[in-house]
Design an enzyme around this catalytic site. Sequence first.
Site, PDB file in Angstrom:
ATOM      1  CG  ASP A 242     -59.622 -30.442  23.097  1.00 20.61           C
ATOM      2  OD1 ASP A 242     -59.599 -29.399  23.764  1.00 20.61           O
ATOM      3  OD2 ASP A 242     -58.690 -30.809  22.370  1.00 20.61           O
ATOM      4  N   GLY A 293     -64.809 -20.889  29.306  1.00 17.88           N
ATOM      5  CA  GLY A 293     -63.914 -19.824  28.885  1.00 17.88           C
ATOM      6  C   GLY A 293     -63.653 -19.933  27.388  1.00 17.88           C
ATOM      7  CB  CYS A 300     -56.451 -18.324  22.669  1.00 17.36           C
ATOM      8  SG  CYS A 300     -57.968 -18.435  21.707  1.00 17.36           S
ATOM      9  N   GLY A 337     -58.470 -20.955  30.663  1.00 14.90           N
ATOM     10  CA  GLY A 337     -57.964 -19.920  29.777  1.00 14.90           C
ATOM     11  C   GLY A 337     -57.455 -18.689  30.471  1.00 14.90           C
ATOM     12  N   GLY A 338     -56.203 -18.341  30.225  1.00 16.63           N
ATOM     13  CA  GLY A 338     -55.653 -17.074  30.709  1.00 16.63           C
ATOM     14  C   GLY A 338     -55.242 -17.049  32.156  1.00 16.63           C
ATOM     15  CE1 TYR A 383     -48.975 -23.661  26.506  1.00 17.28           C
ATOM     16  CE2 TYR A 383     -48.615 -21.286  26.533  1.00 17.28           C
ATOM     17  CZ  TYR A 383     -49.400 -22.385  26.834  1.00 17.28           C
ATOM     18  OH  TYR A 383     -50.614 -22.204  27.451  1.00 17.28           O
ATOM     19  N   GLY A 385     -50.708 -22.825  20.969  1.00 17.84           N
ATOM     20  CA  GLY A 385     -52.143 -23.010  21.063  1.00 17.84           C
ATOM     21  C   GLY A 385     -52.586 -24.155  20.189  1.00 17.84           C
ATOM     22  NE  ARG A 400     -60.808 -26.943  20.390  1.00 20.72           N
ATOM     23  CZ  ARG A 400     -60.123 -26.775  21.501  1.00 20.72           C
ATOM     24  NH1 ARG A 400     -59.402 -27.737  21.972  1.00 20.72           N
ATOM     25  NH2 ARG A 400     -60.165 -25.638  22.154  1.00 20.72           N
ATOM     26  CD  GLU A 410     -60.430 -19.420  15.559  1.00 20.46           C
ATOM     27  OE1 GLU A 410     -60.746 -19.680  16.742  1.00 20.46           O
ATOM     28  OE2 GLU A 410     -61.223 -19.496  14.615  1.00 20.46           O
TER      29      GLU A 410
END
Length: 468
Positions: A242, A293, A300, A337-338, A383, A385, A400, A410
């Site tokens: 991760d 990704g 993000c 992602g996305g 929710y 990031g 991280r 970010e």
Amino acid sequence: MGFKDKLARAEQLFGFDTVYLVPGRAEVEPNEVDIRTRFSRNVPLLVPVVSSPMDTVTEHELAIVLALHGALGVIHRNMPVEQQVEEVRKVKEHPPIRLRIAYLRPSDSCAYALEIMRQLGVRSLPVVDGTTVSGYVYFSELEKECHSGHERVRDSTKPGKTYSVKSVNEARLDVVRGVTDAAAIVLSNGNYVGTLLVSDALEELTPLLDNEGRLRVAAAISPFDKERALKLDKHVDALVSDVAHFHNSNVIKAARNLVKEITSDFVAGNIGTYNAAIDVVSEIERIDGLRVGIAGGSICTTAFVGGAYAPTLWAVASVRDALKEMGADDTPVIADGGIRSSGDAVKALAAGASSVMLGYVFAGTDEAAAPLIAMGEKLYKPYRGMASKGAMSRRFAADRYTRLVKRAAEGVEGLVAYKGPAAKVLKEFIEGIKAGLGYAGARNIAELWEKAVFGIAPRKYTIGEINE
């Protein structure tokens, strides 16, 4: 090469909203499409869906639902290691059948008990005192006793049979035969796990099971946190790196040392380029899967904050090409992602992904790891990031996302509309994937890789945008 030349030669970074699949000749109907695949080298999937290890998305509740329906949950690591191990254990100890947290407490009122039983459509319910089952209450008797002066469930509790996790098949038979319509399931220590109701006993499921017949589950780790990885390694099917930017010399070195000490599958990531795949696969002795990704997630903000971007669709295609060139094409690729719709998932699979990782899709479901919030007449769930300020403040991911390493957030935080049961969301998503393979003329995911034809088209508005 001059700076102007670098700009002139800039590669087009294709995203989900810039390309579409060109329909092909279909040889099978959507319900005949085979979407079995692999998450990692030794972990199969019955459907190509895994959940994102986000602290508002995946804990044991969602992981259980996904595994019961052939998918896989990845437990987030933004918690103490002991808690993460316990989350994994709850998945592994859960029988391969749907259970509900449906019970009464001794202090509940008779009126409340009757109302709950009416809502569930059952004639009986277990009574749980602390963590153990003290007996059952029965609608017909409770209704009479309520009128005779009994005010609490404890006054009407009668002895009743409980079923161990290992005897869940017996419980299912008793429920189907009408011996009981609410069977309490307990662990070997007597602790209550859940209740098997009639509607759930009749449901046909094809769960994702390990070699011992237990539900499969994965867990997120950091390559630098060997202690966490080794404690989880005894319980999980896969350990999932991760790290926001895995293509980092220090990260690769740590992962190279870690894989020598773990036995479960190791999924590296996130990476986003051809060169990253080459370096990671060639420098680490064992890679069982790649999470692909960078900055493509719906919440993000890395592309805005740091200017870096490897959109999932483009990244998957780049990594798949690298793996093919290296002769490592059997390494599963997880598109991360996305991905906000089943259409996006089909595109990712067509670009070379073996499965898709979903955060936003499962956020807002009953089982998502976030509280339900009422605002006016509407319901929402938080929710965020994992690089948002809120997630970083929990400080269980220091290498991280926390401020110890990154001073700039970010990711963002927000609310998503309540979506209901995760099982319903997953089933609809899977039907969309099957339809997409049908349009592409593919019988399975491997055939989709060969047959898929992409076309560039003007951006289409989403249903949500049209409604606005």
